[in-house]
Design an enzyme around this catalytic site. Structure first.
Site, short mmCIF file in Angstrom:
data_model
loop_
_atom_site.label_atom_id
_atom_site.label_comp_id
_atom_site.label_asym_id
_atom_site.label_seq_id
_atom_site.Cartn_x
_atom_site.Cartn_y
_atom_site.Cartn_z
CG ASN A 33 12.30 5.13 -14.19
OD1 ASN A 33 11.52 5.95 -14.68
ND2 ASN A 33 12.04 4.50 -13.07
CD GLU A 90 1.63 3.04 -12.72
OE1 GLU A 90 0.79 2.15 -12.82
OE2 GLU A 90 1.60 4.07 -13.43
CB ALA A 122 -0.92 -0.01 1.22
N GLY A 123 1.78 1.35 -0.98
CA GLY A 123 2.72 2.46 -1.01
C GLY A 123 2.34 3.52 -2.03
CB THR A 169 12.13 -3.51 -5.93
OG1 THR A 169 11.72 -2.33 -6.66
CG2 THR A 169 11.07 -4.56 -6.08
N PRO A 170 14.02 -1.90 -3.11
CG PRO A 170 14.55 -1.94 -0.84
CD PRO A 170 13.56 -2.47 -1.84
CB CYS A 225 12.13 5.64 -9.58
SG CYS A 225 10.60 5.05 -8.85
N GLY A 274 1.08 1.27 -5.23
CA GLY A 274 -0.09 0.43 -5.00
C GLY A 274 -1.31 1.24 -4.59
CB SER A 301 7.61 -4.18 -7.73
OG SER A 301 6.76 -4.29 -6.63
P1 NAD Z 1 6.65 1.96 -0.98
O1 NAD Z 1 7.81 1.65 -0.13
O2 NAD Z 1 5.95 3.27 -0.89
O3 NAD Z 1 5.51 0.84 -0.75
C1 NAD Z 1 5.76 -0.54 -0.73
C2 NAD Z 1 4.89 -1.16 0.37
O4 NAD Z 1 4.99 -2.58 0.29
C3 NAD Z 1 5.31 -0.79 1.78
O5 NAD Z 1 4.23 -0.15 2.45
C4 NAD Z 1 5.66 -2.15 2.44
O6 NAD Z 1 5.29 -2.22 3.80
C5 NAD Z 1 4.85 -3.10 1.60
N1 NAD Z 1 5.33 -4.48 1.64
C6 NAD Z 1 6.60 -4.95 1.53
N2 NAD Z 1 6.61 -6.28 1.60
C7 NAD Z 1 5.33 -6.68 1.75
C8 NAD Z 1 4.70 -7.95 1.87
N3 NAD Z 1 5.40 -9.09 1.82
N4 NAD Z 1 3.36 -8.00 2.03
C9 NAD Z 1 2.63 -6.87 2.08
N5 NAD Z 1 3.17 -5.62 1.96
C10 NAD Z 1 4.50 -5.55 1.79
O7 NAD Z 1 7.13 1.71 -2.48
P2 NAD Z 1 6.56 2.40 -3.82
O8 NAD Z 1 7.17 3.74 -4.01
O9 NAD Z 1 5.08 2.25 -3.85
O10 NAD Z 1 7.21 1.45 -4.92
C11 NAD Z 1 6.73 0.14 -5.14
C12 NAD Z 1 7.35 -0.39 -6.41
O11 NAD Z 1 6.91 0.40 -7.53
C13 NAD Z 1 8.88 -0.34 -6.46
O12 NAD Z 1 9.34 -1.47 -7.15
C14 NAD Z 1 9.17 0.91 -7.25
O13 NAD Z 1 10.39 0.82 -7.92
C15 NAD Z 1 8.03 0.93 -8.24
N6 NAD Z 1 7.68 2.27 -8.75
C16 NAD Z 1 7.65 3.35 -7.91
C17 NAD Z 1 7.26 4.61 -8.39
C18 NAD Z 1 7.22 5.81 -7.50
O14 NAD Z 1 7.08 6.91 -8.01
N7 NAD Z 1 7.32 5.68 -6.21
C19 NAD Z 1 6.89 4.74 -9.73
C20 NAD Z 1 6.92 3.62 -10.56
C21 NAD Z 1 7.31 2.38 -10.05
C1 UDX Z 2 10.09 8.94 -12.15
C2 UDX Z 2 9.57 8.78 -13.59
O1 UDX Z 2 9.33 10.06 -14.15
C3 UDX Z 2 8.30 7.93 -13.60
O2 UDX Z 2 7.89 7.72 -14.94
C4 UDX Z 2 8.58 6.61 -12.92
O3 UDX Z 2 7.41 5.82 -12.88
C5 UDX Z 2 9.10 6.82 -11.51
O4 UDX Z 2 10.28 7.67 -11.56
P1 UDX Z 2 9.45 10.50 -10.09
O5 UDX Z 2 10.74 10.04 -9.53
O6 UDX Z 2 8.23 10.38 -9.24
O7 UDX Z 2 9.11 9.68 -11.43
O8 UDX Z 2 9.55 12.02 -10.53
P2 UDX Z 2 10.22 12.76 -11.79
O9 UDX Z 2 9.28 13.82 -12.21
O10 UDX Z 2 10.68 11.84 -12.82
O11 UDX Z 2 11.47 13.51 -11.14
C6 UDX Z 2 12.60 12.80 -10.67
C7 UDX Z 2 13.68 13.78 -10.26
O12 UDX Z 2 14.22 14.44 -11.39
C8 UDX Z 2 13.18 14.89 -9.33
O13 UDX Z 2 14.14 15.15 -8.33
C9 UDX Z 2 13.02 16.07 -10.27
O14 UDX Z 2 13.10 17.30 -9.61
C10 UDX Z 2 14.19 15.84 -11.20
N1 UDX Z 2 14.03 16.49 -12.52
C11 UDX Z 2 13.00 16.14 -13.33
C12 UDX Z 2 14.96 17.44 -12.94
O15 UDX Z 2 15.90 17.76 -12.23
N2 UDX Z 2 14.81 18.01 -14.18
C13 UDX Z 2 13.78 17.67 -15.02
O16 UDX Z 2 13.72 18.22 -16.12
C14 UDX Z 2 12.85 16.71 -14.58
#
Ligand code: NAD
Ligand code: UDX
Length: 476
Positions: free
Chosen positions: A224, A161, A12-13, A91-92, A276, A16, A130
């Protein structure tokens, strides 16, 4: 059961939560469970104050919660009731062991998959949401097949995503594309079609792309890496601008007018942050290295090297401008989030800058519209990381103060540094800020959002990334 389909999202991050809330909002006949092992996070999702700040998200969650959208820690029940399982866990970057500092840590994916295998009583479509290294779906399938009840089928899809934080809702409502990878078997394609039908409820069909599993997994890392590469390219050029007198905004504008290049993602900055970019590039580099593609690995690694260089260059410029010492100086930091319109601080450039200032015994006054004080101290102290934690805690508490607004943060400071491009920072009363700062008063614009001519007229010394400092001109 009045619902046509039931889905469960594990995790639920930031991804999700918004993604599956949108599904619930767009498909009232789909029952959506968003589950997590973190009770606090689930309690927040069920409260008035959601665990993440994302414009537009509150309304959607409030509209559907309790109807067809449920947040729970009862992972097993939700899995069992569901036909489609999204795996959206974190997935850190691995911190120890093989691949430490580079490879993605897949332990959360594995434990979620094992749980799924253990408790499932019926066949499921499993959606890898993820961001994962290429071929992870294969490992998930092996775990599922060797640990589940006989006779069950698990069709694994890759559905990365692409949302960006701060614009997640708009990105989810109007995505550039939805990517669904599957095994090219009849069953794989059937599962792919089921998921495509779900998205087609609000996404035009031509934007829903299907392909093989490994292409889909790799496309996410590739997208990315190429986005981050644009930022590193423009940041590398910003160094050249500072050395020559060219202006990075003008150069980026001219370059971006070429339709083959395009104007987006060419904003020079204090360095990219967020959860990311760095993680996914490291993941890609590791993948290349492990396949003996060392030149390809070196190429992508350089994107991160330039980002580190950019952060360091900005710090050095600040110190140099402040007469080569920041010790005992008082410095206001405007913005702590990694970008505007989010409260997320993961890998924010502000963190390394402030850590440096603390190291040099500067007094640091921080204001961010959305980041909580507790989070700021957590990021600066990093509990559990340093052996001398008490010392770090003491130092940080002594030198850092978090403020409720920009005016309070800048009072009696020597310099203000813009680290995040929040809109409200462009509309501050800079004359008022100047009057209450120590002189000479400095502005360091790490986001190129302020009107430097106007600030110089007020009397500030202004330093902007990718631009040469102009003379201080005071109007009389
Ligand atoms: P997040 O840390 O915000 O959320 C992940 C959640 O998963 C946490 O709340 C954690 O407690 C839970 N979790 C872990 N193991 C679990 C388990 N076994 N059962 C139930 N819950 C569990 O992470 P996020 O930012 O939502 O990212 C999730 C994935 O999506 C990553 O792989 C990330 O790379 C990818 N992603 C993130 C973004 C973004 O902008 N944050 C964008 C695109 C893709
Ligand atoms: C990124 C990707 O854009 C998204 O498609 C993917 O799913 C997750 O990773 P996010 O990290 O949420 O998204 O934000 P993003 O707008 O990409 O910015 C990332 C970093 O780059 C920020 O620190 C932003 O300030 C910086 N940035 C972005 C710049 O410095 N210059 C730019 O022109 C754009």
């Amino acid at each position: 059961n009045q619902f046509a389909t039931t889905i469960c999202c594990i995790g639920a991050g930031y991804v999700g939560g918004p993604t599956c809330s949108i599904i619930a909002d767009k498909c009232h006949d789909v029952l959506v469970y968003i589950v997590d092992i973190d009770q606090t996070r689930i309690d927040q999702w069920n409260s008035d104050k959601l665990p993440i700040y994302e414009p537009g998200l509150d309304d959607i969650v409030k509209r559907r919660r309790g109807l067809n959208l449920f947040f729970t820690t009862d992972v097993d029940t939700a899995i069992n009731k569901s036909d489609i399982i999204f795996v959206s866990v974190n997935t850190p970057t691995k911190k120890s062991g093989i691949g430490a500092g580079m490879a993605a840590d897949l332990k959360y994916i594995e434990s979620a998959t094992r749980r799924l295998a253990q408790v499932a009583q019926s066949s499921k479509i499993v959606v890898e949401k993820s961001t994962v290294p290429c071929k992870t779906a294969e490992s998930m399938r092996a775990i599922l097949e060797s640990n589940s009840k006989p006779g069950l089928r698990f069709d694994i899809l890759s559905n990365p995503e692409f949302l960006a934080e701060g614009t997640a809702i708009q990105d989810l409502l109007n995505p550039d594309r939805v990517l669904i990878g599957s095994l090219q078997t009849p069953e794989g394609k059937k599962a792919q079609a089921t998921l495509a039908d779900l998205y087609a409820r609000w996404v035009p069909r031509e934007k829903i792309i299907t392909m093989n599993l490994w292409s889909s997994e790799l496309s996410k890392l590739a997208a990315n890496a190429m986005l981050a590469q644009r930022i590193s390219s423009v940041n590398a050029l910003s160094a050249l601008c500072e050395a020559t007198g060219a202006d990075i905004d003008e150069v980026a504008y001219a370059v971006g007018k070429d339709t083959r290049i395009g104007s987006k993602f060419l904003k020079a900055s204090v360095g990219f942050g967020g959860s990311c970019f760095q993680k996914d590039i490291l993941n890609l580099v590791y993948l290349c290295e492990s396949l003996n593609l060392h030149e390809a690995a070196d190429y992508w690694r350089q994107v991160i090297t330039i980002n580190e260089y950019q952060k360091k260059r900005f710090i050095q410029r600040i110190v140099k401008s402040l007469f080569n010492t920041v010790t005992n100086k008082s410095i206001a930091i405007l913005g702590f989030a990694f970008k505007k319109n989010t409260g997320d601080t993961r890998e924010s450039a502000a963190i390394s800058l402030i850590k440096y200032l603390i190291e040099e015994q500067a007094q640091v006054h921080i204001y961010d519209p959305k980041v909580e004080e507790e989070q700021i101290f957590f990021d600066l102290i990093e509990p559990g990381v340093y052996s001398n934690e008490n010392q770090v805690l003491h130092k940080v508490k002594k030198l850092v103060k978090v403020h409720k607004d920009a005016y309070s943060a800048t009072l009696n400071t020597d310099a203000l540094v813009v680290c995040t491009e929040w809109d409200e920072f462009t509309n501050l009363d800079y004359q008022k800020i100047y009057n209450q700062m120590r002189k000479p008063a400095f502005v360091f614009d790490g986001r190129l959002i302020l009107n430097s001519d106007k600030l110089r007229k007020i009397g500030f010394n202004v330093e902007v990334i990718g631009k040469v400092a102009g003379p201080v001109t005071v109007e009389n």
